[in-house]
Scaffold this active site. Structure first.
Site, PDB file in Angstrom:
ATOM      1  N   CYS A 199       0.797  -1.234   0.000  1.00  0.00           N
ATOM      2  CA  CYS A 199       0.000   0.000   0.000  1.00  0.00           C
ATOM      3  C   CYS A 199       0.827   1.280   0.000  1.00  0.00           C
ATOM      4  O   CYS A 199       0.757   2.080  -0.930  1.00  0.00           O
ATOM      5  CB  CYS A 199      -0.937   0.003   1.207  1.00  0.00           C
TER       6      CYS A 199
ATOM      7  N   ASP B 292      -4.001   0.217  -5.743  1.00  0.00           N
ATOM      8  CA  ASP B 292      -2.617   0.405  -5.284  1.00  0.00           C
ATOM      9  C   ASP B 292      -1.776  -0.868  -5.391  1.00  0.00           C
ATOM     10  O   ASP B 292      -0.548  -0.804  -5.410  1.00  0.00           O
ATOM     11  CB  ASP B 292      -2.575   0.962  -3.857  1.00  0.00           C
TER      12      ASP B 292
END
Length: 541
Positions: free
Chosen positions: A80, A315
């Protein structure tokens, strides 16, 4: 005199009509020459390799079918915070220095805020391109940490800021609304985060200035854990299971030791757990689908859709059972590093699919290009793919490779439940299958060219372990061909990887091994890496 008085009202009415017409004409002209608006919808942990787009039927129709879908879109790192940092800065991790999701790993740290945040693409859009900017959702995993400014910190570049404290949640969270804390509870109608983000986004569209272009970024929690679906979707997909692709629940016998340690076949309880997680992920995505529909319809009603680019992506990818790894991301394989990317907007023809190679470091440069800002003025590693979307380039003159980097994490002490594994591992499941380790540190060259679809990866460990995959012949990456590939190709890929790992800005966009413009000179091998390549050749003999 009387006739003059009679003519005066008519003259005034005529002048009023002229002024009105001129005013309306100026608005029309202003709108016709206004820079395009830009919307970025960023999901959290949404895969493409294992069916992540299946529940998003409205999104595919309203964005994908109305524009272009990229089948070879990759992230610079399958985690992330490093990935989000790459989106914001347009840089590879070795240049923005975010290596994991911790404050110590530079995730939303004070150092990041000082060195990188002022040069993110939203900051450039606002400062130099005249955009009004809006953010809502998950920013970086450590955002709001009291050791780095807390919720009072509003990153530069945002006129309107709604930032989630820390990591993804659906209920019982705190938002920073322009620097002021706003706490939310567990009431669906007022607190379900995906819907809250949708409502705030629509409010922005309603109350923003109509005399400036806008950039809006909405970053949803879905489909990240804890996978809490909206009440109306909690009972759907009850018979759905994680896909049983050829790499599901099989032993990665020729892969890095972390993959080889996974127990095959998985226990029934592990399979049941990951199937349930898979269903829950899909359920959370239905609210994202609703969000997309509401945003697109609002833009349409306001007459702004035709002049707005809408990007939809993630992401990083995700896996559920591939190579007997239960649940996570972090690995070098397609299911973790390849992501959805769909875009609609002006001059993008509908129903397009592109196989050309793009990466999340390209998102910032592309949006700056849309805004008319010269990307060469920045230090960004990525490149604009606006010409690809407008059909102005083809595969013969497009880039052929990108870099993927990941720095593994591990615990300094052994897990009491899994003492035989020793220290150095983390993200371990009850059956002692671990998803990460200190030496799960790797870098890859991902190549997509007319003559090759190749992944070349090196691990930074004592083995100098190498994995190479011909993704055309082996899309599920079952067979590591590192020991059988031609030695000349191996040497060129090793050299190219070292070049990319040390690149910055323009040097990250030089021709790759399978580009006709590529020139390889073994004499230019990095002296500091020559011993490493010698070891590599010995290992692969």
């Amino acid at each position: 005199m009387a006739s003059t008085r009679r003519c005066l009202p008519a003259l005034l009415n005529f002048l009023l009509i002229c002024v009105t017409l001129l005013s309306n004409l100026s608005v029309v002209i202003a709108k016709s020459y206004r820079k395009p608006n830009i919307v970025l919808i960023l999901t959290d942990d949404l895969d493409i390799a294992i069916g992540g787009l299946s529940p998003l039927k409205k999104t595919k129709k309203l964005i994908g079918d109305a524009g272009i879908s990229f089948t070879n879109a990759f992230v610079a790192s399958p985690l992330c915070c490093p990935s989000r940092a790459s989106i914001l800065t347009g840089k590879y991790p070795h240049n923005h220095h975010v290596i994991n999701n911790t404050l110590e790993g530079n995730c939303s740290s004070s150092a990041w805020q000082k060195s990188q945040e002022p040069q993110t693409f939203p900051a450039l859009l606002r400062t130099y391109a005249g955009y009004q900017t809006f953010f809502a959702g998950k920013y970086l995993n450590q955002y709001g940490n009291s050791a780095a400014g807390g919720l009072e910190h509003v990153p530069p570049g945002w006129n309107y800021w709604v930032g989630l404290e820390r990591n993804s949640k659906y209920y019982n969270y705190t938002l920073s609304v322009n620097g002021k804390a706003q706490k939310h509870g567990a009431n669906y109608s007022t607190d379900y985060l995906t819907d809250v983000l949708a409502n705030m986004s629509l409010d922005f569209l309603k109350y923003k200035s109509n005399y400036q272009p806008f950039f809006m970024m909405v970053s949803t929690p879905a489909p990240h854990s804890p996978w809490t679906a909206a009440p109306q979707y909690q009972d759907l997909f009850n018979s759905t299971k994680a896909p049983r692709d050829p790499n599901f629940n099989v032993h990665g016998k020729d892969k890095h030791w972390l993959i080889r340690q996974a127990k095959t076949p998985m226990t029934n309880s592990s399979v049941e757990f990951l199937d349930e997680a898979f269903r829950k992920r899909w359920r959370t995505l239905l609210s994202v689908d609703d969000l997309v529909e509401r945003v697109v319809k609002t833009l349409e009603v306001r007459g702004e859709l035709a002049n707005t680019y809408i990007f939809f992506t993630s992401d990083n990818g995700y896996h559920t059972g591939q190579f007997s790894l239960p649940l996570d991301k972090r690995q070098l394989y397609e299911f973790d590093v390849r992501v959805p990317l769909m875009v609609r907007g002006p001059n993008i023809k509908p129903n397009q699919t592109s196989q050309m190679l793009v990466a999340n470091v390209d998102l910032g440069p592309t949006m700056l290009d849309i805004a008319g800002y010269n990307v060469n003025k920045t230090q960004m590693d990525g490149m604009s793919f606006l010409p690809v979307m407008e059909g102005k380039v083809n595969s013969s003159n497009w880039r052929t490779d990108i870099l993927v980097e990941y720095e593994g994490e591990g615990s300094n002490v052994s897990d009491p439940a899994c003492p035989l594994l020793g220290p150095g591992v983390t993200e371990c499941f009850p059956d002692c299958v671990c998803e990460d380790s200190y030496n799960n540190t790797y870098a890859c060259v991902r190549t997509v060219a007319p003559s090759a679809n190749l992944q070349y990866c090196e691990f930074d460990d004592n083995e100098v372990f190498v994995e190479v995959y011909n993704v055309t012949a082996d899309p599920y990456q079952l067979t590591n061909i590192a020991k059988t590939i031609d030695q000349e190709v191996l040497e060129k890929m090793n050299h190219r990887l070292m070049m990319l790992q040390s690149c910055s800005g323009q040097s990250c966009r030089t021709p790759g091994v399978y580009d006709t413009r590529y020139k390889f000179d073994p004499r230019q091998m990095f002296t500091s890496h020559s011993s490493r390549f010698s070891r590599l050749r010995q290992v692969l003999k």
